[in-house]
Design a protein around this motif. Structure first.
Motif, PDB file in Angstrom:
ATOM      1  N   TRP A  93       0.824  -1.183  -0.122  1.00  0.00           N
ATOM      2  CA  TRP A  93       0.072  -0.051  -0.042  1.00  0.00           C
ATOM      3  C   TRP A  93       0.797   1.126   0.014  1.00  0.00           C
ATOM      4  O   TRP A  93       0.507   2.163  -0.696  1.00  0.00           O
ATOM      5  CB  TRP A  93      -0.929   0.118   1.178  1.00  0.00           C
ATOM      6  CG  TRP A  93      -2.140  -0.768   0.855  1.00  0.00           C
ATOM      7  CD1 TRP A  93      -2.423  -2.007   1.264  1.00  0.00           C
ATOM      8  CD2 TRP A  93      -3.161  -0.563   0.143  1.00  0.00           C
ATOM      9  NE1 TRP A  93      -3.659  -2.454   0.822  1.00  0.00           N
ATOM     10  CE2 TRP A  93      -4.237  -1.496   0.044  1.00  0.00           C
ATOM     11  CE3 TRP A  93      -3.608   0.839  -0.625  1.00  0.00           C
ATOM     12  CZ2 TRP A  93      -5.484  -1.531  -0.544  1.00  0.00           C
ATOM     13  CZ3 TRP A  93      -4.776   0.669  -1.278  1.00  0.00           C
ATOM     14  CH2 TRP A  93      -5.741  -0.296  -1.178  1.00  0.00           C
ATOM     15  N   ASN A  94       2.129   1.325   0.758  1.00  0.00           N
ATOM     16  CA  ASN A  94       2.743   2.393   0.849  1.00  0.00           C
ATOM     17  C   ASN A  94       3.394   2.878  -0.722  1.00  0.00           C
ATOM     18  O   ASN A  94       3.477   3.839  -1.019  1.00  0.00           O
ATOM     19  CB  ASN A  94       4.149   2.215   1.682  1.00  0.00           C
ATOM     20  CG  ASN A  94       3.707   2.422   3.229  1.00  0.00           C
ATOM     21  OD1 ASN A  94       2.630   3.343   3.468  1.00  0.00           O
ATOM     22  ND2 ASN A  94       4.399   1.931   4.210  1.00  0.00           N
ATOM     23  N   ARG A  98      -0.066   4.891  -1.916  1.00  0.00           N
ATOM     24  CA  ARG A  98       0.520   6.136  -1.414  1.00  0.00           C
ATOM     25  C   ARG A  98       1.525   6.674  -2.159  1.00  0.00           C
ATOM     26  O   ARG A  98       1.301   7.781  -2.272  1.00  0.00           O
ATOM     27  CB  ARG A  98       0.719   5.973   0.053  1.00  0.00           C
ATOM     28  CG  ARG A  98      -0.233   5.519   1.138  1.00  0.00           C
ATOM     29  CD  ARG A  98       0.172   5.448   2.527  1.00  0.00           C
ATOM     30  NE  ARG A  98      -0.800   4.813   3.517  1.00  0.00           N
ATOM     31  CZ  ARG A  98      -0.903   3.645   3.929  1.00  0.00           C
ATOM     32  NH1 ARG A  98       0.348   2.789   3.402  1.00  0.00           N
ATOM     33  NH2 ARG A  98      -1.797   3.281   4.828  1.00  0.00           N
ATOM     34  N   TRP A 101      -0.130   8.361  -5.194  1.00  0.00           N
ATOM     35  CA  TRP A 101      -0.936   9.585  -4.909  1.00  0.00           C
ATOM     36  C   TRP A 101       0.176  10.620  -4.373  1.00  0.00           C
ATOM     37  O   TRP A 101      -0.065  11.709  -5.047  1.00  0.00           O
ATOM     38  CB  TRP A 101      -1.698   9.018  -3.523  1.00  0.00           C
ATOM     39  CG  TRP A 101      -2.789  10.206  -3.387  1.00  0.00           C
ATOM     40  CD1 TRP A 101      -3.159  11.428  -4.059  1.00  0.00           C
ATOM     41  CD2 TRP A 101      -3.888  10.148  -2.433  1.00  0.00           C
ATOM     42  NE1 TRP A 101      -4.372  12.070  -3.894  1.00  0.00           N
ATOM     43  CE2 TRP A 101      -4.837  11.405  -2.734  1.00  0.00           C
ATOM     44  CE3 TRP A 101      -4.215   9.061  -1.455  1.00  0.00           C
ATOM     45  CZ2 TRP A 101      -5.648  11.724  -1.732  1.00  0.00           C
ATOM     46  CZ3 TRP A 101      -5.343   9.569  -0.514  1.00  0.00           C
ATOM     47  CH2 TRP A 101      -6.163  10.764  -0.953  1.00  0.00           C
ATOM     48  N   GLN A 102       1.207  10.296  -3.927  1.00  0.00           N
ATOM     49  CA  GLN A 102       2.156  11.561  -3.502  1.00  0.00           C
ATOM     50  C   GLN A 102       2.746  11.966  -4.699  1.00  0.00           C
ATOM     51  O   GLN A 102       2.826  13.040  -4.952  1.00  0.00           O
ATOM     52  CB  GLN A 102       3.249  10.719  -2.796  1.00  0.00           C
ATOM     53  CG  GLN A 102       2.835  10.674  -1.034  1.00  0.00           C
ATOM     54  CD  GLN A 102       4.078   9.829  -0.339  1.00  0.00           C
ATOM     55  OE1 GLN A 102       3.856   9.843   0.773  1.00  0.00           O
ATOM     56  NE2 GLN A 102       5.075   9.455  -0.873  1.00  0.00           N
ATOM     57  N   GLN A 154      -4.636  -1.934  -5.208  1.00  0.00           N
ATOM     58  CA  GLN A 154      -3.870  -0.840  -5.366  1.00  0.00           C
ATOM     59  C   GLN A 154      -3.727  -0.285  -6.762  1.00  0.00           C
ATOM     60  O   GLN A 154      -3.749   0.880  -7.042  1.00  0.00           O
ATOM     61  CB  GLN A 154      -2.434  -1.193  -4.729  1.00  0.00           C
ATOM     62  CG  GLN A 154      -2.513  -1.638  -3.069  1.00  0.00           C
ATOM     63  CD  GLN A 154      -1.486  -2.518  -2.919  1.00  0.00           C
ATOM     64  OE1 GLN A 154      -0.570  -3.056  -3.866  1.00  0.00           O
ATOM     65  NE2 GLN A 154      -1.567  -3.120  -1.836  1.00  0.00           N
TER      66      GLN A 154
END
Length: 328
Positions: A93-94, A98, A101-102, A154
């Motif tokens: 997920w990171n 994420r 998205w970042q 994801q």
């Protein structure tokens, strides 16, 4: 034009970089090619500037550094693969969600800082893992995305982000849902699908291959060479043709493991087939049981994406492109 490849040290990233170095991107004039990954990418010889950057897209601050490069064309290949994303929930997920998205948020910041002048083309490599059963005989372009794995979830989330950030004008994005890429050179990775390559690659290199699933398992495949063709075609595609539906199923070859093995037999003989040994793996079997088997990708075909002709051709491409350089 400046091109950025996220995941540039991976197999697909390296082949994409070499393809761009050899033939460019159509009529696009290239000034610089930047390869970013968690390890340094292999150097690529070209007529334009190339460089490798090392960093983790999941780390705070890395995304804005990449966005500030102001690449005109971005290929987003960076990901934790399926098997690892399933067993290492937080890492998957990171990085896959994420991290993506970042990075999109960072592109948005640069877009706003330049008063809308910066709006890069972004090609995101999604996956057929965004689908979940029960399936029709063939998955059409209208079939819903309902993933049954962390990796698929994801990828699906990033597809939605790419679509929304494109709708708002921050990027010009497209998500291509790749079939499983085979035959991958080198050693097996942590993808649950790695055995699809292993049962071909290892016997062709005179080594034993483990088969964790039954021979009746059917799946959707593409060669690395054709996958690179999808990426370069997507880079030049007029995204207005997608009418806001920016995620598109790529064409491929549907076959069973038994048909894969028969194709290997036809090309390399019985001695190669004897090197495949059955070793059931419950986790792999569970993951594979929820994967798509066949598609009817009419949108992609209408837009000029073309599949391999047969699984035997996929094997021949491996022999031509990678057998002597597989590192085994």
């Amino acid at each position: 034009m400046k091109i950025l490849v996220l995941g540039g040290a991976g197999m697909v990233g390296q082949k994409l970089a070499q393809s761009i170095a050899n033939g460019g991107l159509g009529d696009i004039s290239i000034d610089e090619l930047i390869l970013h990954d968690i390890v340094e990418a292999r150097s690529i010889k070209s007529d334009f500037k190339t460089r490798s950057l090392v960093g983790d897209i999941a780390n705070n601050g890395e995304a804005i550094k990449l966005a500030e490069l102001k690449a005109d064309m971005i290929f987003h290949l960076a990901a934790i693969v399926s098997g690892e994303a399933e067993t290492n929930f937080e890492k998957g997920w990171n990085t896959n969600a994420r991290g993506s998205w970042q990075f999109l948020e960072a592109l948005k910041q640069v877009h706003e800082a330049t008063e809308g002048q910066y709006r890069p083309r972004l090609v995101f490599t999604s996956s057929i893992a965004v689908f979940g059963g029960p399936y029709p005989d063939k998955i059409g372009d209208e079939f819903l995305s309902a993933p049954q794995s962390s990796y698929g979830a994801q990828k699906a989330i990033t597809e939605l982000l790419v679509s929304d950030y494109s709708r708002k004008g921050f990027i010009d994005g497209i998500s291509i849902r790749l079939p499983t890429v085979v035959v991958r050179p080198g050693k097996a990775n942590l993808a649950a699908s790695s055995f699809f390559s292993g049962i071909i690659r290892e016997p062709l290199n005179g080594k034993e291959a483990l088969l964790p699933v039954g021979t009746d398992v059917r799946h959707w495949h593409v060669s690395p060479r054709t996958a690179i063709g999808f990426l370069t075609h997507a880079a030049n595609l007029d995204t207005s043709l997608l009418q806001g539906r920016l995620a598109i199923n790529m064409p491929g070859i549907s076959c069973t493991v038994a048909e894969q093995i028969e194709a290997l037999r036809n090309i390399a003989g019985e001695d190669a087939v004897r090197l495949i040994k059955r070793e059931p793996d419950d986790l792999v079997m569970r993951l594979v049981s929820g994967w798509p088997r066949d598609f009817d990708p009419q949108r992609a075909l209408a837009m000029g994406f073309a599949a391999d002709k047969s699984f035997e051709d996929i094997i021949r491409i491996y022999i031509e492109d990678d057998l002597d350089r597989s590192g085994q």
